[in-house]
Design a protein around this motif. Structure first.
Motif, PDB file in Angstrom:
ATOM      1  N   LEU A   2       0.854  -1.194   0.000  1.00  0.00           N
ATOM      2  CA  LEU A   2       0.000   0.000   0.000  1.00  0.00           C
ATOM      3  C   LEU A   2       0.886   1.240   0.000  1.00  0.00           C
ATOM      4  CD1 LEU A   2      -2.862   1.215   0.230  1.00  0.00           C
ATOM      5  CD2 LEU A   2      -2.562   1.164   2.718  1.00  0.00           C
ATOM      6  N   THR A   3       0.635   2.121  -0.980  1.00  0.00           N
ATOM      7  CA  THR A   3       1.399   3.355  -1.092  1.00  0.00           C
ATOM      8  C   THR A   3       0.452   4.538  -1.047  1.00  0.00           C
ATOM      9  OG1 THR A   3       3.049   2.241  -2.477  1.00  0.00           O
ATOM     10  CG2 THR A   3       3.053   4.638  -2.490  1.00  0.00           C
ATOM     11  N   ALA A   4       0.783   5.543  -0.253  1.00  0.00           N
ATOM     12  CA  ALA A   4      -0.047   6.745  -0.149  1.00  0.00           C
ATOM     13  C   ALA A   4       0.632   7.893  -0.879  1.00  0.00           C
ATOM     14  CB  ALA A   4      -0.269   7.108   1.315  1.00  0.00           C
ATOM     15  N   ALA A   5      -0.178   8.714  -1.556  1.00  0.00           N
ATOM     16  CA  ALA A   5       0.327   9.868  -2.290  1.00  0.00           C
ATOM     17  C   ALA A   5      -0.222  11.141  -1.668  1.00  0.00           C
ATOM     18  CB  ALA A   5      -0.079   9.784  -3.755  1.00  0.00           C
ATOM     19  N   LEU A   6       0.494  12.242  -1.900  1.00  0.00           N
ATOM     20  CA  LEU A   6       0.050  13.519  -1.351  1.00  0.00           C
ATOM     21  C   LEU A   6      -1.118  14.099  -2.133  1.00  0.00           C
ATOM     22  CD1 LEU A   6       3.483  15.220  -0.569  1.00  0.00           C
ATOM     23  CD2 LEU A   6       1.858  14.299   1.066  1.00  0.00           C
ATOM     24  N   LYS A   7      -1.164  13.834  -3.433  1.00  0.00           N
ATOM     25  CA  LYS A   7      -2.216  14.380  -4.285  1.00  0.00           C
ATOM     26  C   LYS A   7      -2.882  13.273  -5.094  1.00  0.00           C
ATOM     27  CE  LYS A   7      -0.963  19.202  -5.056  1.00  0.00           C
ATOM     28  NZ  LYS A   7      -0.750  20.229  -6.097  1.00  0.00           N
ATOM     29  N   VAL A   8      -4.160  13.515  -5.453  1.00  0.00           N
ATOM     30  CA  VAL A   8      -4.901  12.550  -6.272  1.00  0.00           C
ATOM     31  C   VAL A   8      -4.238  12.399  -7.636  1.00  0.00           C
ATOM     32  CG1 VAL A   8      -7.132  12.074  -7.358  1.00  0.00           C
ATOM     33  CG2 VAL A   8      -7.049  13.108  -5.082  1.00  0.00           C
ATOM     34  N   GLU A   9      -3.701  13.497  -8.159  1.00  0.00           N
ATOM     35  CA  GLU A   9      -3.045  13.456  -9.474  1.00  0.00           C
ATOM     36  C   GLU A   9      -1.873  12.471  -9.491  1.00  0.00           C
ATOM     37  OE1 GLU A   9      -3.880  16.068  -7.807  1.00  0.00           O
ATOM     38  OE2 GLU A   9      -5.196  17.295  -9.054  1.00  0.00           O
ATOM     39  N   SER A  10      -1.192  12.337  -8.345  1.00  0.00           N
ATOM     40  CA  SER A  10      -0.064  11.407  -8.263  1.00  0.00           C
ATOM     41  C   SER A  10      -0.531   9.968  -8.397  1.00  0.00           C
ATOM     42  CB  SER A  10       0.678  11.603  -6.934  1.00  0.00           C
ATOM     43  OG  SER A  10       1.166  12.917  -6.820  1.00  0.00           O
ATOM     44  N   VAL A  11      -1.722   9.672  -7.864  1.00  0.00           N
ATOM     45  CA  VAL A  11      -2.280   8.321  -7.987  1.00  0.00           C
ATOM     46  C   VAL A  11      -2.597   8.023  -9.445  1.00  0.00           C
ATOM     47  CG1 VAL A  11      -4.176   6.807  -7.307  1.00  0.00           C
ATOM     48  CG2 VAL A  11      -3.221   8.422  -5.650  1.00  0.00           C
ATOM     49  N   ASN A  12      -3.217   8.992 -10.120  1.00  0.00           N
ATOM     50  CA  ASN A  12      -3.547   8.790 -11.538  1.00  0.00           C
ATOM     51  C   ASN A  12      -2.293   8.588 -12.381  1.00  0.00           C
ATOM     52  OD1 ASN A  12      -6.259   9.170 -10.910  1.00  0.00           O
ATOM     53  ND2 ASN A  12      -6.168  11.386 -11.286  1.00  0.00           N
ATOM     54  N   LEU A  13      -1.248   9.332 -12.046  1.00  0.00           N
ATOM     55  CA  LEU A  13       0.014   9.204 -12.788  1.00  0.00           C
ATOM     56  C   LEU A  13       0.633   7.830 -12.566  1.00  0.00           C
ATOM     57  CD1 LEU A  13       1.893  10.888 -14.597  1.00  0.00           C
ATOM     58  CD2 LEU A  13       3.144  11.542 -12.542  1.00  0.00           C
ATOM     59  N   ALA A  14       0.560   7.314 -11.341  1.00  0.00           N
ATOM     60  CA  ALA A  14       1.101   5.990 -11.043  1.00  0.00           C
ATOM     61  C   ALA A  14       0.343   4.914 -11.798  1.00  0.00           C
ATOM     62  CB  ALA A  14       1.027   5.738  -9.538  1.00  0.00           C
ATOM     63  N   LEU A  15      -0.972   5.067 -11.924  1.00  0.00           N
ATOM     64  CA  LEU A  15      -1.781   4.094 -12.670  1.00  0.00           C
ATOM     65  C   LEU A  15      -1.393   4.077 -14.146  1.00  0.00           C
ATOM     66  CD1 LEU A  15      -5.280   4.793 -11.059  1.00  0.00           C
ATOM     67  CD2 LEU A  15      -3.935   2.708 -10.820  1.00  0.00           C
ATOM     68  N   GLU A  16      -1.132   5.261 -14.695  1.00  0.00           N
ATOM     69  CA  GLU A  16      -0.803   5.343 -16.125  1.00  0.00           C
ATOM     70  C   GLU A  16       0.599   4.799 -16.424  1.00  0.00           C
ATOM     71  OE1 GLU A  16      -1.268   9.322 -17.424  1.00  0.00           O
ATOM     72  OE2 GLU A  16      -3.375   9.480 -16.831  1.00  0.00           O
ATOM     73  N   ILE A  17       1.541   5.088 -15.548  1.00  0.00           N
ATOM     74  CA  ILE A  17       2.936   4.744 -15.844  1.00  0.00           C
ATOM     75  C   ILE A  17       3.329   3.352 -15.339  1.00  0.00           C
ATOM     76  CG2 ILE A  17       5.343   5.406 -15.391  1.00  0.00           C
ATOM     77  CD1 ILE A  17       4.448   8.296 -15.256  1.00  0.00           C
ATOM     78  N   LEU A  18       2.920   3.001 -14.129  1.00  0.00           N
ATOM     79  CA  LEU A  18       3.432   1.785 -13.502  1.00  0.00           C
ATOM     80  C   LEU A  18       2.583   0.541 -13.739  1.00  0.00           C
ATOM     81  CD1 LEU A  18       4.601   3.244 -10.064  1.00  0.00           C
ATOM     82  CD2 LEU A  18       5.973   2.743 -12.094  1.00  0.00           C
ATOM     83  N   ASP A  19       1.282   0.702 -14.011  1.00  0.00           N
ATOM     84  CA  ASP A  19       0.445  -0.471 -14.209  1.00  0.00           C
ATOM     85  C   ASP A  19       0.880  -1.231 -15.460  1.00  0.00           C
ATOM     86  OD1 ASP A  19      -1.582  -2.240 -13.572  1.00  0.00           O
ATOM     87  OD2 ASP A  19      -3.020  -1.216 -14.863  1.00  0.00           O
ATOM     88  N   GLU A  20       1.094  -2.521 -15.323  1.00  0.00           N
ATOM     89  CA  GLU A  20       1.563  -3.417 -16.392  1.00  0.00           C
ATOM     90  C   GLU A  20       3.024  -3.164 -16.767  1.00  0.00           C
ATOM     91  OE1 GLU A  20      -0.070  -5.929 -17.541  1.00  0.00           O
ATOM     92  OE2 GLU A  20      -2.028  -5.499 -16.674  1.00  0.00           O
ATOM     93  N   TYR A  21       3.736  -2.423 -15.928  1.00  0.00           N
ATOM     94  CA  TYR A  21       5.146  -2.154 -16.219  1.00  0.00           C
ATOM     95  C   TYR A  21       5.968  -3.412 -15.952  1.00  0.00           C
ATOM     96  CZ  TYR A  21       9.765   0.048 -15.974  1.00  0.00           C
ATOM     97  OH  TYR A  21      11.083   0.372 -16.178  1.00  0.00           O
ATOM     98  N   ASP A  22       6.896  -3.711 -16.868  1.00  0.00           N
ATOM     99  CA  ASP A  22       7.720  -4.899 -16.749  1.00  0.00           C
ATOM    100  C   ASP A  22       8.994  -4.569 -15.961  1.00  0.00           C
ATOM    101  OD1 ASP A  22       8.160  -7.794 -17.846  1.00  0.00           O
ATOM    102  OD2 ASP A  22      10.074  -6.751 -18.129  1.00  0.00           O
ATOM    103  N   LEU A  23       9.163  -5.218 -14.823  1.00  0.00           N
ATOM    104  CA  LEU A  23      10.337  -5.011 -13.985  1.00  0.00           C
ATOM    105  C   LEU A  23      11.070  -6.340 -13.819  1.00  0.00           C
ATOM    106  CD1 LEU A  23      12.005  -3.125 -12.137  1.00  0.00           C
ATOM    107  CD2 LEU A  23      10.501  -3.814 -10.262  1.00  0.00           C
TER     108      LEU A  23
END
Length: 215
Positions: A2-23
């Motif tokens: 579980l990760t908490a962000a300071l702003k809602v926009e940060s959550v949306n950005l994490a969903l766009e960039i990190l979801d399905e990201y290959d590590l």
């Protein structure tokens, strides 16, 4: 995780960039956390924040989102405007004559005023090290105060002066009984001042009548 962000926009950005990201051969799954309330919601049970707490929280938020550093390179710290003077008195002195606190404050204000603009003078009359705090308008003015006060003798007491470190608290807490005793002494002092002032106003004038003075 579980990760908490300071702003809602940060959550949306994490969903766009990190979801399905290959590590390293593993796909990362990111989704918005879901929270479920236990029991029924009762707004009356919600604690109300005081205005002071709201303002404090707002200042914390503003500091978190402020990109500027606390101070610029080469800029001196705010606490360097404050001078701490030690060994100025013993607490027993003010217990006997409480009115001397004002006298010490005025003397320090007048003396340090030779070095610049004095913003505030605080006498920590209960501190065993005889602490006084002088706030100047700039660190440079505080430097001059330190040069003037360091090693100087006040009565038979040698003073030390230094910049405040920004952390140390010098106020000594007192019990309810001690506070009441202090207030009683102040009341006695103020009453004596008023009585002396009234007596001076009611005293007959020693000057001759106006007709005699002219003659």
């Amino acid at each position: 995780m579980l990760t908490a962000a300071l702003k809602v926009e940060s959550v949306n950005l994490a969903l766009e960039i990190l979801d399905e990201y290959d590590l390293r051969g593993h796909k990362i799954r990111v989704q918005r956390a879901q929270f479920q309330m236990r029991g029924e919601y009762n707004p009356a049970l919600k604690p109300k924040r005081k205005k002071k707490d709201k303002e404090k929280l707002q200042k914390i938020k503003e500091k978190l989102f402020d990109w500027r550093p606390d101070k610029m390179r080469g800029e001196r710290s705010k606490n360097e405007k404050t001078v701490i003077i030690k060994n100025l008195f013993t607490p027993e002195l003010f217990e006997k004559e409480v009115e001397l606190i004002l006298e010490y404050q005025n003397n320090l204000r007048e003396e340090c005023g030779k070095c610049g603009i004095v913003r505030k003078v605080v006498i920590y009359d209960r501190h065993p090290e005889g602490i006084a705090q002088v706030n100047m308008s700039s660190p440079e003015e505080a430097d001059v105060v330190i040069q003037m006060m360091q090693g100087r003798y006040f009565g038979q007491r040698q003073l030390s002066a230094e910049h405040w470190d920004g952390k140390t608290k010098y106020k000594i807490d007192e019990s309810a009984a001690e506070a009441q005793e202090r207030l009683s002494k102040w009341d006695e002092y103020l009453a004596a001042e008023d009585a002396a002032k009234q007596e001076a106003e009611e005293a007959p004038s020693d000057s001759p009548p106006a007709s005699d003075a002219i003659a």
